[in-house]
Design a protein around this motif. Sequence first.
Motif, PDB file in Angstrom:
ATOM      1  N   ALA A   1       0.720  -1.004   0.026  1.00 48.13           N
ATOM      2  CA  ALA A   1      -0.176  -0.104  -0.346  1.00 48.13           C
ATOM      3  C   ALA A   1       1.058   1.741  -0.279  1.00 48.13           C
ATOM      4  O   ALA A   1       1.947   1.373  -0.118  1.00 48.13           O
ATOM      5  N   PRO A   2      -0.294   1.687  -0.128  1.00 53.89           N
ATOM      6  CA  PRO A   2       1.287   3.554  -0.229  1.00 53.89           C
ATOM      7  C   PRO A   2       1.698   3.260   1.325  1.00 53.89           C
ATOM      8  O   PRO A   2       1.462   3.621   2.010  1.00 53.89           O
ATOM      9  N   PRO A   3       3.155   3.836   1.472  1.00 50.85           N
ATOM     10  CA  PRO A   3       3.587   4.252   2.158  1.00 50.85           C
ATOM     11  C   PRO A   3       3.956   5.380   2.968  1.00 50.85           C
ATOM     12  O   PRO A   3       3.239   6.098   2.320  1.00 50.85           O
ATOM     13  N   GLU A   4       4.524   5.468   4.523  1.00 51.91           N
ATOM     14  CA  GLU A   4       4.317   6.302   4.987  1.00 51.91           C
ATOM     15  C   GLU A   4       6.017   7.587   4.686  1.00 51.91           C
ATOM     16  O   GLU A   4       6.344   8.480   5.034  1.00 51.91           O
ATOM     17  N   ASP A   5       6.659   6.805   4.625  1.00 47.20           N
ATOM     18  CA  ASP A   5       8.087   7.251   4.739  1.00 47.20           C
ATOM     19  C   ASP A   5       9.015   7.624   2.890  1.00 47.20           C
ATOM     20  O   ASP A   5      10.212   7.854   3.022  1.00 47.20           O
ATOM     21  N   VAL A   6       8.061   8.554   1.860  1.00 53.21           N
ATOM     22  CA  VAL A   6       9.044   8.785   1.452  1.00 53.21           C
ATOM     23  C   VAL A   6       8.933  10.660   1.441  1.00 53.21           C
ATOM     24  O   VAL A   6       7.497  11.151   1.635  1.00 53.21           O
ATOM     25  N   PRO A   7       9.797  10.604   1.433  1.00 52.11           N
ATOM     26  CA  PRO A   7      10.429  12.745   1.723  1.00 52.11           C
ATOM     27  C   PRO A   7       9.813  13.166   0.031  1.00 52.11           C
ATOM     28  O   PRO A   7       9.455  12.971  -0.600  1.00 52.11           O
ATOM     29  N   GLU A   8       9.724  14.369   0.803  1.00 53.66           N
ATOM     30  CA  GLU A   8       8.700  14.982   0.188  1.00 53.66           C
ATOM     31  C   GLU A   8      10.458  15.915  -0.582  1.00 53.66           C
ATOM     32  O   GLU A   8      11.017  15.236  -0.126  1.00 53.66           O
TER      33      GLU A   8
ATOM     34  N   GLY B   1      15.360  21.745  -3.070  1.00 47.83           N
ATOM     35  CA  GLY B   1      15.634  21.154  -4.346  1.00 47.83           C
ATOM     36  C   GLY B   1      16.232  19.681  -4.576  1.00 47.83           C
ATOM     37  O   GLY B   1      15.319  19.203  -6.216  1.00 47.83           O
ATOM     38  N   ALA B   2      16.641  19.046  -3.496  1.00 49.46           N
ATOM     39  CA  ALA B   2      16.829  18.118  -3.853  1.00 49.46           C
ATOM     40  C   ALA B   2      16.213  16.891  -3.445  1.00 49.46           C
ATOM     41  O   ALA B   2      14.659  17.116  -2.818  1.00 49.46           O
ATOM     42  N   GLU B   3      16.238  15.516  -4.471  1.00 51.66           N
ATOM     43  CA  GLU B   3      15.208  14.499  -4.032  1.00 51.66           C
ATOM     44  C   GLU B   3      15.626  13.324  -3.412  1.00 51.66           C
ATOM     45  O   GLU B   3      16.903  13.141  -3.339  1.00 51.66           O
ATOM     46  N   ASN B   4      15.683  12.985  -2.422  1.00 52.22           N
ATOM     47  CA  ASN B   4      16.382  12.181  -1.652  1.00 52.22           C
ATOM     48  C   ASN B   4      15.292  10.547  -1.144  1.00 52.22           C
ATOM     49  O   ASN B   4      13.594  10.485  -1.965  1.00 52.22           O
ATOM     50  N   PRO B   5      16.378  10.001  -0.898  1.00 48.73           N
ATOM     51  CA  PRO B   5      15.456   8.006  -1.474  1.00 48.73           C
ATOM     52  C   PRO B   5      14.167   7.486  -0.215  1.00 48.73           C
ATOM     53  O   PRO B   5      14.464   8.524   0.381  1.00 48.73           O
ATOM     54  N   ARG B   6      13.286   7.049  -0.199  1.00 54.21           N
ATOM     55  CA  ARG B   6      12.771   5.917   0.446  1.00 54.21           C
ATOM     56  C   ARG B   6      13.196   6.045   1.923  1.00 54.21           C
ATOM     57  O   ARG B   6      14.666   5.216   1.950  1.00 54.21           O
ATOM     58  N   GLY B   7      12.820   6.290   2.668  1.00 53.81           N
ATOM     59  CA  GLY B   7      13.101   6.524   4.152  1.00 53.81           C
ATOM     60  C   GLY B   7      14.420   7.227   4.881  1.00 53.81           C
ATOM     61  O   GLY B   7      14.786   7.848   6.142  1.00 53.81           O
ATOM     62  N   ARG B   8      14.927   8.118   3.836  1.00 51.03           N
ATOM     63  CA  ARG B   8      15.586   9.164   4.471  1.00 51.03           C
ATOM     64  C   ARG B   8      15.366  10.153   5.286  1.00 51.03           C
ATOM     65  O   ARG B   8      14.093  10.810   4.645  1.00 51.03           O
ATOM     66  N   LYS B   9      16.083  10.862   6.347  1.00 48.20           N
ATOM     67  CA  LYS B   9      15.015  11.172   7.432  1.00 48.20           C
ATOM     68  C   LYS B   9      16.017  13.211   6.895  1.00 48.20           C
ATOM     69  O   LYS B   9      14.920  13.987   7.639  1.00 48.20           O
ATOM     70  N   THR B  10      16.975  12.814   6.558  1.00 49.70           N
ATOM     71  CA  THR B  10      17.612  14.605   6.392  1.00 49.70           C
ATOM     72  C   THR B  10      18.421  14.756   4.948  1.00 49.70           C
ATOM     73  O   THR B  10      18.619  13.531   4.131  1.00 49.70           O
ATOM     74  N   CYS B  11      18.371  15.944   4.035  1.00 48.40           N
ATOM     75  CA  CYS B  11      18.016  15.391   2.661  1.00 48.40           C
ATOM     76  C   CYS B  11      20.139  15.541   2.459  1.00 48.40           C
ATOM     77  O   CYS B  11      20.779  16.341   3.526  1.00 48.40           O
ATOM     78  N   ARG B  12      20.248  14.396   1.651  1.00 51.71           N
ATOM     79  CA  ARG B  12      21.671  14.566   1.275  1.00 51.71           C
ATOM     80  C   ARG B  12      22.216  15.550   1.063  1.00 51.71           C
ATOM     81  O   ARG B  12      23.809  15.205   0.662  1.00 51.71           O
ATOM     82  N   GLU B  13      21.516  16.821   0.598  1.00 54.59           N
ATOM     83  CA  GLU B  13      22.242  17.814  -0.085  1.00 54.59           C
ATOM     84  C   GLU B  13      22.828  18.819   0.647  1.00 54.59           C
ATOM     85  O   GLU B  13      23.886  19.722   0.840  1.00 54.59           O
ATOM     86  N   CYS B  14      21.749  19.406   1.355  1.00 54.27           N
ATOM     87  CA  CYS B  14      21.792  20.165   2.752  1.00 54.27           C
ATOM     88  C   CYS B  14      21.783  19.843   3.933  1.00 54.27           C
ATOM     89  O   CYS B  14      21.810  20.712   4.773  1.00 54.27           O
TER      90      CYS B  14
END
Length: 344
Positions: A129-136, A141-154
């Motif tokens: 089902a649609p999950p809870e852990d996909v970040p905005e 402007g960076a897109e981050n993978p599912r489950g990540r809690k902090t931005c890998r860029e900033c």
Amino acid sequence: MKKFMAAERDQAVLRGLEFLYRASCDPEYFDIYGYDLLFCFYCISSTSEDKKLSVEARKMGRERAQHWRREHQTVPIDVDANDVVHFAFGSYAADQLGVRDKALKPQIRRAAARFPPEDYLGFDPSIEAPPEDVPEVCPCGAENPRGRKTCRECKRRLTMLGRYGVWIDALIRSYIGERYGVVLGAPYSEVIKWVPLMRPYRGAENGNNPDFYWTVYAITHIIYTLNDYNTYKLSPRWLPDEFEFLQTNLKEAVAGEDPEMMGEFLDTLKAFGLTDKHPLIRQGVEYVISQQNDDGSWGDAESEDVYQRYHPTYTAIDGLRDYAFRGQKICFPKLLPLLKQWAR
């Protein structure tokens, strides 16, 4: 609706359409959002009861579609999944506006097959089902993978879309893929099948439900993708939970000072058969008209992101206009037995 209000409404709609066209003629804006703007013109032109509005939107849309076709004759080798979605979206809308390119679809189809469902939808709806852990998308402007809690860029903390936010994109993308004939992550049937699990829907709860915003848009997009963006009426018996939610929560769009959301409340309730005589529709129409900007748009007139201006304008137009519904049905008839089963 009183004659003076109908005239005011029709004028507001035409001013909004003119704003959409001006925005679409800006090269920078069209380069980023052209695919979606074409879809706006197509929907307005194909479903409006007002013939003048329909003709005007189609004329604008065809001109812009011809421009989009000139700029999108081939699919580059280095496209990502989002690029493929934009190609499919734009090409489908251009086709529907009568500006076709038969050579482009096979290219889009080949490119689409290179990416897994997660790249399009954030998850694989065939197995979960649609999950809870996909970040905005991060504000940087960076897109981050599912489950990540902090931005890998900033490195700032990320906000999660939540399961309703994830589901909206999945509904839209799988629908467009289905209508265009290119699989964008999964068939639509794999995405819509999670309706029973996503119910019951919670209301705003005096601001205590953080999922309310995305819940509204998930419900409106269930309706859009089932009735082919207001081509058909729907029976409230097929989607009783969704119909009840919309009736109960329309007032929240006024409380939240959100004409964009109100537009989606209005056109989906009209799809269920509510007319201008219904007090909810009258309340919503009066509110939307009152929120129009001087330049004909809705939304934040100071925003630098044109999406925050053209999309509220599009939803406001849809909330205000009348529809030439083509009977009561869904655009994927094989799914109707499932809707009836879920309703029971």
